[in-house]
Design a protein around this motif. Sequence first.
Motif, short mmCIF file in Angstrom:
data_model
loop_
_atom_site.label_atom_id
_atom_site.label_comp_id
_atom_site.label_asym_id
_atom_site.label_seq_id
_atom_site.Cartn_x
_atom_site.Cartn_y
_atom_site.Cartn_z
N GLU A 75 33.86 -13.02 -50.18
CA GLU A 75 34.05 -13.95 -51.27
C GLU A 75 35.20 -13.64 -51.21
OE1 GLU A 75 29.95 -11.70 -52.58
OE2 GLU A 75 32.08 -11.22 -51.50
N SER A 91 38.03 -17.50 -51.41
CA SER A 91 38.72 -18.18 -52.19
C SER A 91 40.58 -17.99 -52.23
CB SER A 91 39.13 -16.97 -53.27
OG SER A 91 39.56 -17.07 -54.11
N MET A 100 40.81 -22.00 -59.78
CA MET A 100 39.46 -21.57 -58.46
C MET A 100 39.21 -20.30 -59.21
SD MET A 100 41.32 -23.09 -55.79
CE MET A 100 39.84 -22.35 -54.45
N ASP A 101 39.90 -18.97 -59.55
CA ASP A 101 40.22 -17.98 -59.63
C ASP A 101 38.67 -17.48 -61.03
OD1 ASP A 101 41.12 -17.50 -57.16
OD2 ASP A 101 42.80 -17.09 -58.60
N ASN A 146 34.83 -18.69 -60.52
CA ASN A 146 34.46 -17.65 -59.44
C ASN A 146 34.30 -16.52 -59.83
OD1 ASN A 146 33.61 -16.08 -57.41
ND2 ASN A 146 35.09 -17.52 -56.34
N VAL A 161 35.52 -13.95 -57.79
CA VAL A 161 37.08 -13.44 -58.06
C VAL A 161 37.44 -12.74 -58.99
CG1 VAL A 161 39.75 -14.31 -58.33
CG2 VAL A 161 37.76 -15.22 -56.64
#
Length: 124
Positions: A45, A49, A85-86, A89, A92
Motif C-alpha cells: 500500500e 501510494s 493523499m497521505d 490513507n 500510510v
Amino acid sequence: MGFMSSKSMNENSIKMKRYCFALDLINDPELISEYKRYHEQIWPEITKSIQSAGIENLDIYLVGNRLFMIMEVNDSFSFEKKSVMDLENSRVQDWENLMWKYQQALPWARKDEKWILMDHIYQL
C-alpha cells in the motif's frame, strides 16, 4: 529546492523534477537494523501510494544515522496533493507512525516536520 534532471527512456527523453531530503534515525544500531529490514519489504500500500502521487523514482541512502532521500517526480506530483493523499490513507498513517519509532527530526526541523527538503547548491 529541487532541480530538473533528464532521464532517458529508450530514445525518448523526459524531464522530471528531483527533490532531496534528509532525516535522522535514532542512533541505536538495533533500531537502525530494524528500520533497514522494514525497507527491504515495504508494504504494498505504501508503494502504491508513492506511485499514485506521481513519484517515479525514490531512493533512500543511509550514512551513520542520517538518511538521504532522492525523489524524482512527474508533472502530476505536488506536495499538497501528496499530503492530502497521505492524510486520507490509514495504511500510510500506520506506516508513518511505525517509522517514527526509528526516526528523529533534524535539530532545525519544525515540530511537525520529518523529512527536510534540502537546498540544491551544485550541479555538474
